[in-house]
Design a protein around this motif. Structure first.
Motif, mmCIF file in Angstrom:
data_model
loop_
_atom_site.group_PDB
_atom_site.id
_atom_site.type_symbol
_atom_site.label_atom_id
_atom_site.label_comp_id
_atom_site.label_asym_id
_atom_site.label_seq_id
_atom_site.Cartn_x
_atom_site.Cartn_y
_atom_site.Cartn_z
ATOM 1 N N ALA A 196 36.755 8.502 54.968
ATOM 2 C CA ALA A 196 36.031 8.241 53.631
ATOM 3 C C ALA A 196 36.267 9.218 52.858
ATOM 4 C CB ALA A 196 34.628 7.800 53.584
ATOM 5 N N TYR A 197 36.196 10.576 53.313
ATOM 6 C CA TYR A 197 36.421 11.874 52.356
ATOM 7 C C TYR A 197 37.812 11.833 51.824
ATOM 8 C CZ TYR A 197 37.324 16.893 51.464
ATOM 9 O OH TYR A 197 37.342 18.196 51.066
ATOM 10 N N GLY A 198 38.840 11.581 52.458
ATOM 11 C CA GLY A 198 40.389 11.383 51.975
ATOM 12 C C GLY A 198 40.822 12.215 52.871
ATOM 13 N N ARG A 199 40.608 13.002 54.042
ATOM 14 C CA ARG A 199 41.357 14.113 54.550
ATOM 15 C C ARG A 199 42.842 13.415 54.737
ATOM 16 N NH1 ARG A 199 40.202 16.917 60.359
ATOM 17 N NH2 ARG A 199 42.047 18.040 60.608
ATOM 18 N N CYS A 200 43.704 14.369 54.521
ATOM 19 C CA CYS A 200 45.161 14.271 54.587
ATOM 20 C C CYS A 200 45.807 13.530 53.450
ATOM 21 C CB CYS A 200 45.576 13.612 55.842
ATOM 22 S SG CYS A 200 45.164 14.324 57.303
ATOM 23 N N ASP A 201 45.168 13.513 52.376
ATOM 24 C CA ASP A 201 45.508 12.916 51.123
ATOM 25 C C ASP A 201 44.950 13.672 49.933
ATOM 26 O OD1 ASP A 201 46.458 11.328 48.977
ATOM 27 O OD2 ASP A 201 45.365 9.457 49.523
ATOM 28 N N PRO A 202 46.091 14.385 49.291
ATOM 29 C CA PRO A 202 45.500 15.154 48.189
ATOM 30 C C PRO A 202 44.917 14.377 46.859
ATOM 31 C CG PRO A 202 47.830 15.049 48.323
ATOM 32 C CD PRO A 202 47.351 14.611 49.303
ATOM 33 N N ARG A 203 45.424 13.087 47.181
ATOM 34 C CA ARG A 203 44.700 12.169 45.888
ATOM 35 C C ARG A 203 43.132 11.597 46.299
ATOM 36 N NH1 ARG A 203 49.684 8.253 45.827
ATOM 37 N NH2 ARG A 203 49.165 8.490 48.135
ATOM 38 N N ASP A 251 45.664 5.362 66.856
ATOM 39 C CA ASP A 251 46.583 5.407 68.119
ATOM 40 C C ASP A 251 46.166 6.182 68.867
ATOM 41 O OD1 ASP A 251 48.942 5.746 69.275
ATOM 42 O OD2 ASP A 251 50.122 6.255 67.740
ATOM 43 N N GLU A 252 45.736 5.572 70.099
ATOM 44 C CA GLU A 252 44.908 6.411 71.088
ATOM 45 C C GLU A 252 45.758 7.317 71.773
ATOM 46 O OE1 GLU A 252 42.530 4.917 75.222
ATOM 47 O OE2 GLU A 252 42.975 3.570 73.783
ATOM 48 N N ALA A 253 47.166 7.000 71.858
ATOM 49 C CA ALA A 253 48.050 7.922 72.543
ATOM 50 C C ALA A 253 48.180 9.309 71.527
ATOM 51 C CB ALA A 253 49.424 7.179 72.600
ATOM 52 N N GLY A 268 47.019 10.044 64.675
ATOM 53 C CA GLY A 268 46.564 9.271 65.447
ATOM 54 C C GLY A 268 45.172 8.608 64.915
ATOM 55 N N LEU A 269 44.782 9.335 63.917
ATOM 56 C CA LEU A 269 43.180 9.075 63.441
ATOM 57 C C LEU A 269 43.102 8.951 61.990
ATOM 58 C CD1 LEU A 269 40.268 8.663 64.533
ATOM 59 C CD2 LEU A 269 40.027 10.964 64.189
ATOM 60 N N HIS A 270 43.576 9.878 61.214
ATOM 61 C CA HIS A 270 43.423 10.089 59.949
ATOM 62 C C HIS A 270 44.723 9.520 58.989
ATOM 63 C CE1 HIS A 270 41.032 13.483 61.257
ATOM 64 N NE2 HIS A 270 40.116 12.676 60.048
ATOM 65 N N PRO A 271 44.458 8.719 58.400
ATOM 66 C CA PRO A 271 45.767 7.982 57.553
ATOM 67 C C PRO A 271 46.486 8.893 56.735
ATOM 68 C CG PRO A 271 43.723 6.630 57.007
ATOM 69 C CD PRO A 271 43.204 7.978 57.800
ATOM 70 N N PRO A 295 48.814 9.664 53.240
ATOM 71 C CA PRO A 295 48.581 8.997 51.685
ATOM 72 C C PRO A 295 49.094 7.695 51.795
ATOM 73 C CG PRO A 295 49.482 11.521 51.689
ATOM 74 C CD PRO A 295 49.467 11.054 53.280
ATOM 75 N N GLU A 296 50.275 7.343 52.308
ATOM 76 C CA GLU A 296 50.432 5.980 52.239
ATOM 77 C C GLU A 296 49.516 4.836 53.102
ATOM 78 O OE1 GLU A 296 53.726 8.819 51.327
ATOM 79 O OE2 GLU A 296 52.480 8.548 53.350
ATOM 80 N N GLY A 297 49.130 5.472 54.105
ATOM 81 C CA GLY A 297 47.954 4.965 54.953
ATOM 82 C C GLY A 297 46.820 4.520 54.228
ATOM 83 N N HIS A 298 46.303 5.649 53.267
ATOM 84 C CA HIS A 298 45.060 5.439 52.685
ATOM 85 C C HIS A 298 45.370 4.609 51.561
ATOM 86 C CE1 HIS A 298 42.072 8.458 53.800
ATOM 87 N NE2 HIS A 298 43.072 9.362 54.098
ATOM 88 N N GLU A 299 46.504 4.495 50.986
ATOM 89 C CA GLU A 299 46.775 3.468 49.854
ATOM 90 C C GLU A 299 46.959 1.978 50.358
ATOM 91 O OE1 GLU A 299 50.362 2.476 46.360
ATOM 92 O OE2 GLU A 299 50.443 4.439 47.829
ATOM 93 N N ALA A 300 47.328 1.717 51.687
ATOM 94 C CA ALA A 300 47.360 0.644 52.372
ATOM 95 C C ALA A 300 45.866 0.007 52.658
ATOM 96 C CB ALA A 300 47.997 0.612 53.787
#
Length: 314
Positions: free
Chosen positions: A130-137, A242-244, A294-297, A299-304
């Protein structure tokens, strides 16, 4: 035989009409004048023939948040059977949720079924996703804030108070002190994945089981906190993992089975307590390329995730 419980329901429209009450409940029900502060109304076109026939109207009203406004109406005193009949009468555009009257009393009311569409001031609490880690936006919450504020810059606000690493216990303890000055009408809780993690030493011998037992207590505490501010509680479920790639994450182990148990438990609690649940699992499911670790989206993942949330809630 189970005795019927008494309920109160705030109405500002067709349910105040004795003809509608007689059609639904078999009689006119006891009512008393009431006022709901912090709301205004807007028209809602109706297409359900049965509802139009009962009310005689093809446009009803729905509640919308607005600081300083108030909606005048009445409180209806209903039985279990009456409340079920009222639920059946209301179209899918409405959802029954708890609100606080100007008098300070808590009651049911039918709100917009899209929980963020009628919001003005949204407070987000949660974890690193929710904080937005891994996405500078600012992640999906940043996209939500940009779109919401652009819709009405003068009155719309989004406050992202998410803290990486937070559990539901942390959030339930920290949130009450944070809400007052922000005047929220919506509390969006996006947390829980950290509650599903296990220390590696424990995970090696632990058999995946149900979500944490304290979940209901923490959510109940957050529901009470939200209601104390006449804010609508909205719970966002976990995103796909992604558990792996998360088997050893900073000394913790995240598993898909426990994340799915968490998702199911959150959904069940929300259904049982008439709280909005936003299922965030699907937009990233089987799309490992949209996850950094495997856990944090990404930037494209956050947008999705944001696009999915927007379709569910606005």
């Amino acid at each position: 035989m189970t005795e019927s419980r008494p309920h109160t329901l705030f109405s500002f429209g067709t349910l105040m009409d004795e003809r509608v009450q007689t059609a639904l409940f078999g009689r006119a029900v006891p009512t008393a004048p009431a006022s709901l502060a912090g709301y205004t109304t807007r028209p809602l076109p109706i297409t359900d023939p049965a509802v139009i026939a009962a009310s005689g109207l093809d446009v009803h009203l729905t509640l919308e948040r607005k600081i300083g406004a108030a909606v005048e109406g009445a409180v209806l005193h209903l039985t279990d059977q009456d409340l079920a009949a009222a639920d059946a009468y209301e179209v899918d555009d409405y959802a029954r949720r708890r609100v606080v009257l100007t008098s300070g009393e808590s009651t049911w009311a039918y709100l917009d079924a899209k929980p963020l569409r009628s919001a003005q001031r949204i407070v987000i609490v949660g974890d690193s996703i929710a904080y937005g880690r891994c996405d500078p936006r600012g992640g999906w919450a940043g996209h939500l804030a940009a779109a919401h504020i652009a819709g009405n810059e003068a009155e719309h606000r989004v406050f992202n108070l998410a803290i990486p690493g937070s559990t539901l216990t942390d959030i339930s303890e920290q949130t009450p002190a944070l809400l007052g000055p922000r005047l929220p009408d919506t509390l969006l809780v996006a947390a829980g994945i950290n509650d599903s993690a296990l220390p590696l030493a424990v995970a090696e011998t632990h058999v995946d089981g149900p979500a944490p037992a304290h979940l209901a207590d923490r959510l109940g505490s957050l529901a009470a906190t939200a209601l104390g501010h006449n804010a609508r509680l909205v719970v966002a479920g976990p995103t796909w993992i992604d558990e792996a790639r998360t088997r050893d994450y900073e000394g913790l182990r995240f598993t898909r089975a426990r994340a799915l148990d968490l998702r199911a438990s959150l959904r069940a609690w929300c259904i049982g307590n008439h709280v909005d649940f936003l299922d965030m699992w699907e937009p990233l499911r089987e799309k490992s390329e949209l996850l950094v670790d495997g856990l944090h989206p990404t930037p494209e993942g956050h947008e999705a995730v944001y696009r999915h949330l927007n379709a569910l809630s606005r």
